[in-house]
Scaffold this motif. Sequence first.
Motif, PDB file in Angstrom:
ATOM      1  N   UNK A  27     -10.921 -33.645 -46.579  1.00 24.98           N
ATOM      2  CA  UNK A  27     -11.376 -33.044 -47.587  1.00 24.98           C
ATOM      3  C   UNK A  27     -11.575 -31.583 -47.488  1.00 24.98           C
ATOM      4  N   UNK A  28     -11.574 -31.150 -46.023  1.00 25.16           N
ATOM      5  CA  UNK A  28     -11.694 -29.830 -45.798  1.00 25.16           C
ATOM      6  C   UNK A  28     -10.415 -29.041 -46.117  1.00 25.16           C
ATOM      7  N   UNK A  29      -9.167 -29.773 -45.772  1.00 24.72           N
ATOM      8  CA  UNK A  29      -7.949 -29.484 -46.087  1.00 24.72           C
ATOM      9  C   UNK A  29      -7.532 -29.252 -47.645  1.00 24.72           C
ATOM     10  N   UNK A  30      -8.211 -30.312 -48.591  1.00 24.06           N
ATOM     11  CA  UNK A  30      -8.008 -30.199 -49.815  1.00 24.06           C
ATOM     12  C   UNK A  30      -8.955 -29.027 -50.404  1.00 24.06           C
ATOM     13  N   UNK A  31     -10.187 -28.866 -49.738  1.00 20.66           N
ATOM     14  CA  UNK A  31     -10.998 -27.694 -50.220  1.00 20.66           C
ATOM     15  C   UNK A  31     -10.425 -26.429 -50.114  1.00 20.66           C
ATOM     16  N   UNK A  32      -9.581 -26.353 -48.765  1.00 21.94           N
ATOM     17  CA  UNK A  32      -8.943 -25.080 -48.545  1.00 21.94           C
ATOM     18  C   UNK A  32      -7.920 -24.652 -49.750  1.00 21.94           C
ATOM     19  N   UNK A  33      -7.181 -25.648 -50.180  1.00 23.10           N
ATOM     20  CA  UNK A  33      -6.421 -25.512 -51.417  1.00 23.10           C
ATOM     21  C   UNK A  33      -7.354 -25.099 -52.778  1.00 23.10           C
ATOM     22  N   UNK A  34      -8.213 -25.920 -52.830  1.00 23.92           N
ATOM     23  CA  UNK A  34      -9.227 -25.537 -53.948  1.00 23.92           C
ATOM     24  C   UNK A  34      -9.628 -24.165 -54.195  1.00 23.92           C
ATOM     25  N   UNK A  35      -9.998 -23.454 -52.895  1.00 27.00           N
ATOM     26  CA  UNK A  35     -10.294 -22.282 -52.723  1.00 27.00           C
ATOM     27  C   UNK A  35      -9.589 -21.211 -53.125  1.00 27.00           C
ATOM     28  N   UNK A  36      -8.204 -21.381 -52.721  1.00 25.43           N
ATOM     29  CA  UNK A  36      -7.066 -20.619 -53.287  1.00 25.43           C
ATOM     30  C   UNK A  36      -6.910 -20.742 -54.721  1.00 25.43           C
ATOM     31  N   UNK A  37      -6.921 -21.826 -55.357  1.00 23.91           N
ATOM     32  CA  UNK A  37      -6.384 -22.217 -56.590  1.00 23.91           C
ATOM     33  C   UNK A  37      -7.624 -21.905 -57.632  1.00 23.91           C
ATOM     34  N   UNK A  38      -8.871 -22.280 -57.353  1.00 21.29           N
ATOM     35  CA  UNK A  38     -10.064 -22.122 -58.317  1.00 21.29           C
ATOM     36  C   UNK A  38     -11.310 -21.657 -57.247  1.00 21.29           C
ATOM     37  N   UNK A  39     -11.430 -20.585 -57.022  1.00 20.77           N
ATOM     38  CA  UNK A  39     -12.407 -20.046 -55.946  1.00 20.77           C
ATOM     39  C   UNK A  39     -13.814 -20.406 -56.616  1.00 20.77           C
ATOM     40  N   UNK A  40     -14.141 -20.181 -57.910  1.00 21.87           N
ATOM     41  CA  UNK A  40     -15.353 -20.348 -58.774  1.00 21.87           C
ATOM     42  C   UNK A  40     -15.564 -21.851 -58.713  1.00 21.87           C
ATOM     43  N   UNK A  41     -14.730 -22.738 -58.671  1.00 22.97           N
ATOM     44  CA  UNK A  41     -14.981 -24.340 -58.983  1.00 22.97           C
ATOM     45  C   UNK A  41     -15.167 -24.747 -57.262  1.00 22.97           C
ATOM     46  N   UNK A  42     -14.754 -24.100 -56.258  1.00 24.22           N
ATOM     47  CA  UNK A  42     -14.918 -24.571 -54.941  1.00 24.22           C
ATOM     48  C   UNK A  42     -16.394 -23.886 -54.525  1.00 24.22           C
ATOM     49  N   UNK A  43     -16.862 -22.930 -55.028  1.00 22.31           N
ATOM     50  CA  UNK A  43     -18.142 -22.299 -54.946  1.00 22.31           C
ATOM     51  C   UNK A  43     -18.997 -23.322 -55.614  1.00 22.31           C
ATOM     52  N   UNK A  44     -18.724 -23.867 -56.636  1.00 19.71           N
ATOM     53  CA  UNK A  44     -19.564 -24.473 -57.362  1.00 19.71           C
ATOM     54  C   UNK A  44     -20.023 -25.783 -56.732  1.00 19.71           C
TER      55      UNK A  44
END
Length: 186
Positions: A27-44
């Motif tokens: 999940x952390x690996x996938x979250x790293x991709x989410x942070x790059x693609x959609x930082x506000x979604x990762x923050x939420x």
Amino acid sequence: MKDEDKEVRNLHQQNPRGTWVQTERSAHEALAILIAEAPRAAQLLHVLIANMDKSNALIASHATLAKLSGVSTTTTKRALKVLSSQAWIQTIQLGGDRGGALAYIVNSRIAWADKRENIQYARFNARVLVSSADQSDLGTGELRGIPSADPGDIQLPHGDGLPPPKQELHDELLPQLPAIPHSDEA
């Protein structure tokens, strides 16, 4: 400090128990991709995980989530769409389409706050966050108090009290009263 900042800080009150969450390494690996693609979604997503209960659920308005994230409600709605479409969260409608609320369930393969073996059980509870933006009155009036006794205190009767409730007897349903046997019957 502004009142709004104090309110957001107060929403982050920690419980005495259950203050941890666990996550999968993948999940952390996938979250790293989410942070790059959609930082506000990762923050939420992090806000949702920090505030979810043991069943990975949270009920909060868009305004409250926006306040916790420090972004606009429009940005919050866009972030929720990303999280939902990519299966980071599931949303459940509570009530009707108008005036209802949404419950946000964090994907249990990503993060969880209870014993891992309890994930198999279907149950639904949720932590509910309400901010002043969601309510016109958060209860500034005083509530009626109920007398309570501390451990070791003894209740002292006071006053006449209320009469007992009255109930008519039905012929077919007479009460079974205990009988005391006479000494010669025993």
